[in-house]
Structure formats: C-alpha cells, structure tokens
Design a protein around this motif. Sequence first.
Motif, mmCIF file in Angstrom:
data_model
loop_
_atom_site.group_PDB
_atom_site.id
_atom_site.type_symbol
_atom_site.label_atom_id
_atom_site.label_comp_id
_atom_site.label_asym_id
_atom_site.label_seq_id
_atom_site.Cartn_x
_atom_site.Cartn_y
_atom_site.Cartn_z
ATOM 1 N N ILE A 25 44.540 20.400 17.506
ATOM 2 C CA ILE A 25 45.240 21.664 17.744
ATOM 3 C C ILE A 25 44.440 22.828 17.150
ATOM 4 N N SER A 26 43.882 22.626 15.984
ATOM 5 C CA SER A 26 43.044 23.670 15.378
ATOM 6 C C SER A 26 41.829 23.966 16.250
ATOM 7 N N TYR A 27 41.262 22.919 16.826
ATOM 8 C CA TYR A 27 40.131 23.099 17.749
ATOM 9 C C TYR A 27 40.549 23.957 18.949
ATOM 10 N N ALA A 28 41.748 23.709 19.475
ATOM 11 C CA ALA A 28 42.227 24.477 20.625
ATOM 12 C C ALA A 28 42.456 25.942 20.259
ATOM 13 N N ILE A 29 42.961 26.192 19.065
ATOM 14 C CA ILE A 29 43.159 27.570 18.614
ATOM 15 C C ILE A 29 41.813 28.281 18.500
ATOM 16 N N ASP A 30 40.816 27.577 18.013
ATOM 17 C CA ASP A 30 39.463 28.158 17.946
ATOM 18 C C ASP A 30 38.957 28.504 19.351
ATOM 19 N N LEU A 31 39.227 27.636 20.315
ATOM 20 C CA LEU A 31 38.826 27.910 21.698
ATOM 21 C C LEU A 31 39.488 29.188 22.216
ATOM 22 N N ILE A 32 40.764 29.357 21.896
ATOM 23 C CA ILE A 32 41.481 30.566 22.307
ATOM 24 C C ILE A 32 40.808 31.794 21.727
ATOM 25 N N ASN A 33 40.505 31.747 20.443
ATOM 26 C CA ASN A 33 39.897 32.903 19.779
ATOM 27 C C ASN A 33 38.494 33.205 20.294
ATOM 28 N N GLU A 34 37.775 32.173 20.701
ATOM 29 C CA GLU A 34 36.408 32.367 21.195
ATOM 30 C C GLU A 34 36.351 33.153 22.504
ATOM 31 N N GLN A 35 37.476 33.251 23.204
ATOM 32 C CA GLN A 35 37.473 33.948 24.497
ATOM 33 C C GLN A 35 37.399 35.460 24.332
ATOM 34 N N ASN A 36 37.791 35.960 23.167
ATOM 35 C CA ASN A 36 37.702 37.399 22.878
ATOM 36 C C ASN A 36 38.310 38.253 23.986
ATOM 37 N N SER A 37 39.486 37.860 24.443
ATOM 38 C CA SER A 37 40.147 38.600 25.520
ATOM 39 C C SER A 37 40.795 39.878 24.989
ATOM 40 N N ASP A 38 41.162 40.757 25.922
ATOM 41 C CA ASP A 38 41.825 42.004 25.548
ATOM 42 C C ASP A 38 43.280 41.777 25.157
ATOM 43 N N MET A 39 43.886 40.761 25.766
ATOM 44 C CA MET A 39 45.305 40.505 25.520
ATOM 45 C C MET A 39 45.569 39.014 25.691
#
Length: 410
Positions: free
Chosen positions: A181-195
């Motif tokens: 789950i922590s790995y998945a959260i890191d993936l989310i953050n790596e996208q650097n999206s606007d929203m």
Amino acid sequence: MVFRILFLFLFLLIVELYSFQAVKTLVKIKWVLISYQIISALILVYILYSFTKFDRSIGQTHQTMLTMGLLLLMYVPKLVLMVAMFGEDVFRLSTGTVNYFRDTENEEFLNSRRKFVSQIGLGLAAVPLLSLIYGITVGKYNYKVIKQRIFYSDLPEAFDGFTITQISDVHSGSFDDPEKISYAIDLINEQNSDMILFTGDIVNTHATEMLPWIETFKKIKEHPYGKFSVLGNHDYGEYVTWPSETQKTENFEDIKKLYNQIDFQLLLNEHRYIEKGNDKIALVGVENWGHNFKKAGDINKASKGLATEDFKILMSHDPSHWEYEIKNHEKNFHLTLSGHTHGMQFGIEIPGYFKWSLAQYVYAQWAGLYENLGRYVYVNRGFGFHAYPGRVGIMPEITVIELKKGDKVA
C-alpha cells in the motif's frame, strides 16, 4: 440459507465427481486417488462450514475472503475440467445410442473414457488455476498507472494540459500488506498531477477498517488544485445487519469523517469551482447513484447554479449513473469519473486491442474511457479488492487524465 447451502453442496459434489473421473483416468495408484478424495472432501466441508458461519452483523472479513478465494481456486479449474468430461459423456452417450440401434456387437453401451480427453481437460484447468494463484499472490497489488488524454474544443485555455489523478474503490478492510500500500501511495505521488480525485468506497462496511491505514493515506501529498472525494455504495454500510439504526448512522458519519482525516474534501451533492489563471471549471460531486444500488446522488442539486456552457467534471461512483442520467443530461457534463465495477477483478486485457470481463454483461461502461456525443466517462478499475482476494487480468489502477484543448481523442 439452508437451501442455498444444500444447493451449493449438491452442485460442488457434481463438479467433484466429474473432476475425479478425469483424475482416475490418468492416475492408477490407489493411495493417490484416496488422498485426492480425502483432501477434496475436507476442503469442501471447510468451505461449506465457513459459509454457514458468515455473520451478517460483521460482513466481509479476511476469513470470508480466504473462503471465497479457496472456493474459486478449487472449483473454477474443476468446472473447466467438468465441461471437458461432460462433453466426452455426451459423445459417449451419442455413440452408444447409435451403436445400440445399429445392433452392433459392442459389449458396452458406453465406451471407456479416453485418456487424452482427461489430459486436455487438466491442461485447460491449469490455466485458471495458475491465474487465480497469481491473482491472490501478486495480482491484487500489481498497481498500474494508466494515462489517458482527452480533448475538448471548449476546454478553457488555462486548463490545457491540466492533469488529474483518480483513485477509486480502496476497500481498506481488505488490505493485508502495508508495504504494498505504501508503494501504491508513492506511485500516486510520483504522478505530480494538478489535482487528485477519489471516487468512493473507502471501506467495505465499517469505518474502523480504515483506521490502520489513515497515516499511510495521509502521505498522499497536497495537489496544487486540491484533493476531492465522493462516496461509494459501500460507504453507506448497507451490506450488513446493524443492531440499530443509530449505530448504522454513526458508522456512516464516521465514514464521511475518514475522507477528511486523509485530507480529502468530501463533496455531497455539491460542486466547487477550480480556478486557474483567469479561467475556471466546475468540479461536481454526487453521493452514490447506482441503477441497482443506493440512489442517494442528486445531480440537479449538485449542479444547481451551473450553466450548460460551464466546463464540468463530475465525480459519480457508479458508472450506471452516467448511462441512465448523465450522458444525455441537459447541463452537459463533459467528463464523468467513476469506479465501482473493479472490472470484476477478473478478465483479459490487451491494451489497445482487446478487453473482456464478465463485468461487461452487467455494465455498459465497466473499465476505461467511453464517449457519447462528445461527453466522456472514465471508469477506474479500482485501487483495492473485495470478496475475491485477488485480481486476474484486471489490475488495480491509478489513473492520470490529461485535459487537452482540441478536437481529437488520443
């Protein structure tokens, strides 16, 4: 309940009998055959016992998920094997009938089973067996980042290239691996999206399921234009029997608070303007509205005050809402983001060429991007898993959508 268990027992018993015929055709060692029968009987008894112990006041637990996983693991391959053996029986019966009326001298009405049919059946059965094992051990946390670019001729200039990360269907009560789950959260953050937008189902049923994961999900970083969410059908706690309406209501209130605890703004039949430069778009969030599920969503209330020409992004958990209410709505919702289906966590996908799942026989829109008259819905395949503790072919998804000004879709 008793009738259902009895029906399930009889059905699985038939499956077992056919499967054993295939094994018996290929294996002649007596102790191996006896061991196979004992193990199969013990597993069948365990599955049936577990179903009888299901507590509707608690709902899904890791134990019930284990039982469902074991049921699929044992009997989907055996169903495939049964089809092969049943097909052979039809052939044997047809041949025996023809020979009988021809008065041939064949001593047996039914010919003996052919070894190669059992071999083919077992070979075919190995495919779902290995797939289900993979789905339970690897697939359920095999996160995929899927990027989708969508063009709109009326997109406000300032939002050309605007990016949105979408997650959906967390089902935190099913998690069993903090590292994944922590790995998945890191993936989310790596996208650097606007929203970032979260389209519902934070739990399976109870608010307490999310408590061990709050700090992990709080690590989803702040996005320049916000973190927003809506409710999914599981967030209403409607799939268990509650001791009282008061406890059900308290659980619902606690679930709504969970979204705020992980720093998401929960939209309950309301909208917000997202401003960038001199332009703005409307973000609309409705409560769950499903054709076959809870209908708490009120699109007219949520979009009150918005004009048809306003560029609008709608968050609505169940894609059937788009099919039945949104795609032809007079206010013109440009993009709807949904989840809910999970792609049934089982299917086949070859990106750009082919996708199939049983979900497509239930939902007109079940995974990916769909269009109607220039209006789009994107159905996220889900972040978590539910009921079956795995994913085969339909992997957990983190979506990144880029809005582009123009007339084509890429």
